[in-house]
Design an enzyme around this catalytic site. Structure first.
Site, PDB file in Angstrom:
ATOM      1  N   ASP A   1      -2.850 -18.681  13.174  1.00 28.78           N
ATOM      2  CA  ASP A   1      -1.469 -19.306  13.983  1.00 28.78           C
ATOM      3  C   ASP A   1      -1.885 -18.635  15.287  1.00 28.78           C
ATOM      4  O   ASP A   1      -1.792 -17.760  15.579  1.00 28.78           O
ATOM      5  CB  ASP A   1      -0.404 -18.708  13.326  1.00 28.78           C
TER       6      ASP A   1
ATOM      7  N   SER B   1       2.680  -4.871   7.055  1.00 24.78           N
ATOM      8  CA  SER B   1       2.271  -4.732   5.637  1.00 24.78           C
ATOM      9  C   SER B   1       3.300  -5.046   4.975  1.00 24.78           C
ATOM     10  O   SER B   1       4.424  -4.488   4.862  1.00 24.78           O
ATOM     11  CB  SER B   1       1.831  -3.163   5.494  1.00 24.78           C
TER      12      SER B   1
ATOM     13  N   HIS C   1       0.782  -1.176   0.025  1.00 26.64           N
ATOM     14  CA  HIS C   1       0.176   0.061   0.094  1.00 26.64           C
ATOM     15  C   HIS C   1       0.973   1.221  -0.034  1.00 26.64           C
ATOM     16  O   HIS C   1       2.185   1.198   0.327  1.00 26.64           O
ATOM     17  CB  HIS C   1      -0.955   0.066   1.148  1.00 26.64           C
TER      18      HIS C   1
END
Length: 435
Positions: free
Chosen positions: A377, A392, A250
């Site tokens: 997880d 990210s 992003h």
């Protein structure tokens, strides 16, 4: 009896209309699940599946030079549940169109098949420091100026300048940084200046005469500007043939304005994770890191886009040059179900954590939020609460292929977030058939 005979043709017409409506409704429901475009590497085979009343056919004269299509088999229990499997075999690079037809007769949708080169990358997961210098300076605030006569001026508002605009040049002199702006304004002695501004990639002009402030006797424009930013993110992939990389998935935006930062230049710096703030409902968590060896950057940033930051690595980072490459997957290859991400936590070691891809949004043009993912997880949930800022760019792996990268967290549920298709990041990076 006469009325009965009159009703028979009307009933037949009604049944025909109902059947056509039913078939079209059924077809529309199936078509929504079939992408409009496929990217398939040359030499690969791929199975297209559809069911009654739809079938594929070849319309292009030269389709056989690009790919072969064969109806592999039918899986039939009843007419309405009849499934057909069509086997595609790619022969050489190019584009071919397949026609999706109702009952084998009525063209309903064109499906484009792009036969592309096979691309292999080294998946990332490394925590990296990102330093950006903007192209010009970003306006992050505006203020009134009071002169020595007590009169107030709002120069920015009167000139149409808004927070989030970029100041590119003054009197056609390209701006280097925030200090450069101050020097030009101070030297003006109050004479009118011609400002070149940019907003959403559109340039406009503003003429402003600086005002001598009562407070310190300095000439000012009433603009607060910023010329650089820095933060921590995750490397998504490295393409060893071209040396190109992609990270974050992003854009890097200004923390105050939310505006995308236009890049003049930037660097990738080695980073070390020092702490983790767990994500909670309504409050995103964060991976905090520090830069080291700042005088020896490992890469240069060439562009900052809505789909991540991209550039070139010119030094090894975390032994990435010694890692094995992995093929990328195109969106039609991705499945809902188990996958895993690679990311770096407080032990500064890249680790594998299980996730589930819960939704795939087939896209015909590059954009984020390509898929919804959920962290499953237990170790990652205990450490971070799910997806946190700084994660990210973490690559998403499924069935031995890089399928995408983590981009955003869902604020109200940190166990869930979005991922972007890796094919969009590869395209944005500039990697092509020649690399």
């Amino acid at each position: 009896m006469k009325n009965y005979r009159k009703l028979k043709p009307i009933s037949a017409i009604s049944l025909s209309i109902f059947f056509i409506f039913f078939v079209c409704t059924l077809a529309f429901g199936i078509i929504r699940s079939i992408p409009s475009e496929y990217n398939i590497p040359v030499g690969d085979e791929y199975s297209l599946q559809t069911r009654f009343p739809l079938s594929f056919s070849m319309d292009s004269d030269d389709i056989d030079n690009i790919l072969e299509i064969n109806q592999a088999k039918n899986i039939t229990s009843t007419l309405l549940t009849k499934k057909s499997i069509f086997q595609l075999k790619t022969l050489k690079k190019g584009t071919a169109d397949l026609q999706l037809k109702i009952l084998g007769l009525i063209p309903y949708k064109t499906v484009k098949v792009n036969v592309v080169s096979k691309i292999q990358v080294i998946p990332g997961g490394e925590s990296v420091g990102v330093k950006l210098n903007t192209d010009g300076v970003l306006v992050v605030g505006v203020s009134e100026i009071t002169d020595d006569n007590g009169r107030s001026y709002n120069l920015a508002s009167n000139s149409g300048i808004k927070i989030g605009d970029t100041l590119v040049a003054i009197n056609d002199i390209k701006i280097n940084n925030a200090s450069h702006v101050s020097e030009i304004v101070k030297a003006s002695k109050g004479k009118e200046l011609n400002l070149t501004m940019k907003r959403d990639k559109r340039e406009f002009k503003a003429n402003i005469s600086p005002v001598k402030a009562e407070q310190d006797g300095q000439y000012k424009l009433g603009l607060w500007v910023r010329d650089k930013t820095a933060g921590v993110g995750t490397l998504s992939f490295f393409h060893p043939i071209s040396g190109k990389f992609g990270a974050l998935g992003h854009a890097i935006t200004d923390v105050d304005t939310g505006a995308l930062l236009s890049v003049k230049d930037g660097e990738i710096i080695k980073s070390r994770v020092v702490s983790i703030e767990q994500g909670k409902r309504g409050k995103p968590g964060e991976i905090r890191g520090v830069f080291y060896e700042t005088s020896n950057p490992v890469g240069k940033i060439e562009k900052n886009t809505q789909l991540g930051v991209y550039g070139e690595l010119f030094a090894d980072i975390a032994g990435i040059n010694n890692k094995n490459t992995m093929p990328i997957a195109y969106q039609h290859e991705i499945q809902e179900g188990p996958a895993y991400i690679l990311t770096t936590l407080d032990n500064n070691k890249i680790e594998k954590f299980d996730i589930e891809i819960t939704k795939i949004n087939f896209q015909t043009k590059p954009e984020g939020k390509s898929m919804v993912i959920k962290v499953t997880d237990k170790t990652l949930l205990e450490k971070t609460g799910g997806i946190v800022q700084g994660m990210s760019g973490s690559p998403i792996i499924q069935n031995g292929k890089v399928v995408g990268a983590v981009t955003h967290v869902l604020v109200n549920d940190p166990t869930k977030g979005y991922g972007i298709f890796i094919e969009w990041m590869i395209s944005e990076s500039g990697i092509n058939d020649k690399n």
